[in-house]
Write a protein that holds these residues in place. Structure first.
Motif, short mmCIF file in Angstrom:
data_model
loop_
_atom_site.label_atom_id
_atom_site.label_comp_id
_atom_site.label_asym_id
_atom_site.label_seq_id
_atom_site.Cartn_x
_atom_site.Cartn_y
_atom_site.Cartn_z
N LYS A 40 1.61 -19.43 -40.52
CA LYS A 40 2.72 -18.48 -40.54
C LYS A 40 2.25 -17.11 -40.05
CE LYS A 40 5.31 -18.55 -44.19
NZ LYS A 40 5.82 -18.31 -45.57
N VAL A 41 1.09 -16.68 -40.54
CA VAL A 41 0.52 -15.40 -40.11
C VAL A 41 0.17 -15.45 -38.63
CG1 VAL A 41 -1.44 -13.83 -40.38
CG2 VAL A 41 -0.36 -14.83 -42.41
N ALA A 42 -0.43 -16.57 -38.21
CA ALA A 42 -0.81 -16.70 -36.80
C ALA A 42 0.41 -16.69 -35.89
CB ALA A 42 -1.61 -18.00 -36.61
N TYR A 43 1.47 -17.32 -36.34
CA TYR A 43 2.71 -17.35 -35.54
C TYR A 43 3.27 -15.94 -35.38
CZ TYR A 43 7.55 -18.33 -34.27
OH TYR A 43 8.77 -18.34 -33.62
N ASN A 44 3.27 -15.17 -36.45
CA ASN A 44 3.80 -13.81 -36.40
C ASN A 44 2.95 -12.89 -35.52
OD1 ASN A 44 5.93 -14.43 -38.13
ND2 ASN A 44 4.75 -13.92 -39.97
N ASN A 45 1.66 -13.22 -35.39
CA ASN A 45 0.76 -12.39 -34.59
C ASN A 45 0.52 -12.94 -33.19
OD1 ASN A 45 0.42 -10.60 -36.76
ND2 ASN A 45 -1.31 -11.78 -37.58
N ALA A 46 1.19 -14.04 -32.87
CA ALA A 46 0.97 -14.68 -31.57
C ALA A 46 1.40 -13.76 -30.43
CB ALA A 46 1.73 -15.99 -31.50
N VAL A 47 0.63 -13.82 -29.35
CA VAL A 47 0.90 -12.97 -28.18
C VAL A 47 1.70 -13.72 -27.13
CG1 VAL A 47 -0.15 -11.63 -26.32
CG2 VAL A 47 -1.21 -11.65 -28.61
N THR A 48 1.33 -14.98 -26.88
CA THR A 48 2.00 -15.76 -25.83
C THR A 48 2.94 -16.79 -26.43
OG1 THR A 48 0.30 -17.50 -25.78
CG2 THR A 48 -0.08 -15.53 -24.42
N LYS A 49 3.86 -17.30 -25.60
CA LYS A 49 4.79 -18.33 -26.04
C LYS A 49 4.05 -19.62 -26.39
CE LYS A 49 8.86 -16.79 -23.44
NZ LYS A 49 9.86 -17.17 -22.40
N GLU A 50 2.96 -19.88 -25.64
CA GLU A 50 2.18 -21.09 -25.90
C GLU A 50 1.55 -21.02 -27.29
OE1 GLU A 50 2.05 -19.27 -23.20
OE2 GLU A 50 2.88 -20.66 -21.68
N ASP A 51 1.00 -19.86 -27.63
CA ASP A 51 0.41 -19.69 -28.97
C ASP A 51 1.47 -19.85 -30.05
OD1 ASP A 51 -2.10 -19.30 -27.99
OD2 ASP A 51 -2.02 -17.09 -28.04
N LYS A 72 1.93 -26.69 -35.70
CA LYS A 72 1.01 -26.93 -36.82
C LYS A 72 1.69 -26.63 -38.16
CE LYS A 72 -3.41 -26.18 -34.45
NZ LYS A 72 -4.66 -25.37 -34.43
N TYR A 73 2.46 -25.54 -38.17
CA TYR A 73 3.19 -25.17 -39.39
C TYR A 73 4.10 -26.31 -39.83
CZ TYR A 73 6.53 -22.63 -42.35
OH TYR A 73 7.34 -22.23 -43.38
N ASN A 74 4.84 -26.87 -38.89
CA ASN A 74 5.75 -27.98 -39.20
C ASN A 74 4.99 -29.23 -39.62
OD1 ASN A 74 8.05 -26.46 -38.65
ND2 ASN A 74 8.03 -26.99 -36.47
N GLU A 75 3.85 -29.47 -38.99
CA GLU A 75 3.04 -30.64 -39.34
C GLU A 75 2.54 -30.56 -40.78
OE1 GLU A 75 -0.10 -30.84 -36.52
OE2 GLU A 75 1.13 -31.70 -34.91
N TYR A 76 2.02 -29.40 -41.16
CA TYR A 76 1.50 -29.24 -42.53
C TYR A 76 2.63 -29.33 -43.56
CZ TYR A 76 -2.81 -27.63 -40.27
OH TYR A 76 -3.96 -27.55 -39.51
N ASN A 77 3.78 -28.77 -43.22
CA ASN A 77 4.93 -28.88 -44.11
C ASN A 77 5.34 -30.34 -44.29
OD1 ASN A 77 6.26 -26.68 -45.48
ND2 ASN A 77 6.48 -25.70 -43.50
N LYS A 78 5.32 -31.08 -43.20
CA LYS A 78 5.69 -32.51 -43.26
C LYS A 78 4.68 -33.29 -44.11
CE LYS A 78 6.86 -36.51 -40.41
NZ LYS A 78 6.09 -37.45 -41.23
N GLN A 79 3.39 -32.97 -43.93
CA GLN A 79 2.37 -33.65 -44.72
C GLN A 79 2.55 -33.40 -46.22
OE1 GLN A 79 -1.35 -32.30 -43.06
NE2 GLN A 79 -0.94 -33.25 -41.05
#
Length: 479
Positions: free
Chosen positions: A136-147, A154-161
């Motif tokens: 969540k922190v990494a997503y908020n600090n991401a610079v590019t669309k790819e990031d 990954k956030y969705n994957e961990y939530n699903k797990q």
């Protein structure tokens, strides 16, 4: 054979007796002294069940000749800065070896199968939640669309797990206390429909409301000794259901009916509902409290309350019964400045604003001129009249002070009345309620709004709220 039977019966009696005792043994090598506490979750707070001194060997024993009710309990260590949660259910003899340097990973609980599953869940969920927060922190600090896309994935994957792990417990251990807890925590899934129309929004709302308590039974007392049940219950009554008295009463009666076979749950729900609506946040919801009094408290179904508590509830209920929204107001019989009797019901108008005030009250001195301004600017032309009651003890020169204030502020178009000492005495001798009780006057000014038939349509509102309500009523009737 007979001797074996006696021994067998004696052993069973001992076992049954022993089962009614609880014993929680804490071993904590980090402490050689101090007081530890055995607590349980109750709503959003921790309540102390027992306390014990830690000896030189780092051991403290909590015990009692009673059975601990099921729920989530907590060991609070000396200093009250660290605690450890564990389950208590059918197994009442539990051993806890706790290393406070890492309570999550270095604590061992024995004597309770329920806690094995609970500890496994705690470790797994803690690890996944840490990863989820990191993404969540990494997503908020991401610079590019790819990031951003990568971290969202990954956030969705961990939530699903994490959700899959929870669903696995529900499937594989459906009768466990861990399953009860997970069902109680689980928020209902919404319809797979993004709202476009108003009907879509309604469909989503009703689906969410109808499934809000899926998997939760109001007959399971263990739920009330958890940190999540009370916030969930509060959310349902404060945010989910329609805030009209009829809707609240319907829900309350249904849930109390479900809980009747569970003494502690029934007490918990009725106590909360009573506390919530004895002084409600929204006008008209005091009807819920009066209903609870009439259906439960007055019928002797709250024996756990002490005499003082019951008297407080009874007194408050009787004060509210006479001034519920939609009910006819009491017909006040008072005299005006000339000594003429001016009953409330003799006031002929489409709406009547009833004001209880005191000329020596600082707040009243500010509000009364404002009420008159609204009256002259808006209310008078819409056939609204004001019935003004002197709400003060009739002594000294209060009548002269009152008349002087009326004259100075030109309140001549109001019906200004007061209750004489003789009227009050006659009322008391007849065993009748006074106007303070009939209109629940605890502060001044207190303002009511009545319709043409003198039914209460607004009470204890500010001048602005009375004006807003009048505008709605006048506009509605005009259409």
């Amino acid at each position: 054979m007979k001797r074996l039977l006696v021994v067998f019966l004696a052993f069973n009696c001992f076992s049954a007796l022993h089962a009614q005792n609880f014993k929680v043994t804490l071993k904590t090598p980090n402490y050689k002294k101090g007081i530890a506490y055995l607590t349980y979750h109750w709503g959003t707070s921790l309540n102390v069940e027992d306390s014990a001194a830690i000896n030189n060997n780092g051991v403290a024993v909590f015990s009692g000749k009673r059975k601990l009710p099921g729920g989530i309990y907590s060991i609070v260590f000396p200093g009250k800065t660290k605690s450890f949660d564990f389950f208590v259910d059918k197994e009442q003899v539990i051993g806890i070896t706790a290393d406070t340097s890492d309570l999550l990973n270095k604590t061992i609980v024995v004597g309770s199968k329920e806690n094995l599953l609970f500890q496994q869940y705690q470790k797994f969920s803690a690890a996944k939640i840490a990863l989820i927060n990191k993404e969540k922190v990494a997503y908020n600090n991401a610079v590019t669309k790819e990031d951003s896309a990568l971290h969202e994935k990954k956030y969705n994957e961990y939530n699903k797990q994490l959700n899959d792990y929870r669903e696995g417990i529900l499937k594989n251990s459906p009768n466990s206390m861990m399953s009860v807890i997970l069902k109680g925590m689980r928020d209902p899934k919404v319809l797979n429909k993004a709202p476009v129309t108003h009907q879509d929004s309604l469909d989503n709302y009703y689906y969410y409301k109808d499934h809000y308590w899926d998997g939760v039974t109001f007959m399971d007392e263990r739920l009330i000794r958890t940190p999540f049940f009370l916030p969930r219950f509060e959310k349902y009554y404060r945010e989910i259901i329609v805030q009209s008295p009829d809707s609240i009463i319907k829900e309350a009666d249904y849930q109390l009916l479900l809980a009747r076979s569970s003494t502690e749950m029934y007490k918990f729900l009725l106590n909360w509902l009573t506390d919530e609506y004895i002084a409600p946040k929204y006008m008209g919801q005091d009807a819920v409290f009066v209903h609870l009094y009439n259906k439960y408290h007055s019928k002797g179904l709250t024996s756990w309350l002490n005499e003082k508590q019951q008297q407080t509830i009874s007194k408050r209920a009787f004060m509210l019964m006479a001034n519920l929204i939609g009910e006819p107001a009491a017909n006040l019989q008072m005299v005006d400045t000339t000594g003429k009797v001016r009953p409330l019901y003799d006031v002929v108008s489409d709406y009547t604003v009833v004001v209880f005030w005191d000329p020596t009250c600082g707040h009243c001195k500010e509000e009364i001129p404002r009420i008159d301004s609204f009256y002259n600017a808006i209310w008078k032309k819409n056939n609204v009249k004001i019935y003004s009651v002197l709400s003060a003890e009739i002594k000294d020169d209060i009548i002269q002070t009152w008349k002087k204030y009326i004259a100075e502020h030109a309140l001549n178009e109001w019906v200004n009345v007061y209750q004489t000492p003789e009227m009050k005495k006659a009322e008391e001798e007849a065993g009748q309620w006074g106007y303070h009780q009939l209109f629940d006057i605890t502060t001044t000014p207190t303002i009511y709004l009545l319709d043409k038939e003198k039914r209460i349509i607004g009470k204890k509102l500010t001048v602005e709220q009375i004006n807003d309500l009048l505008q709605v009523k006048i506009s509605t009737n005009a259409n």
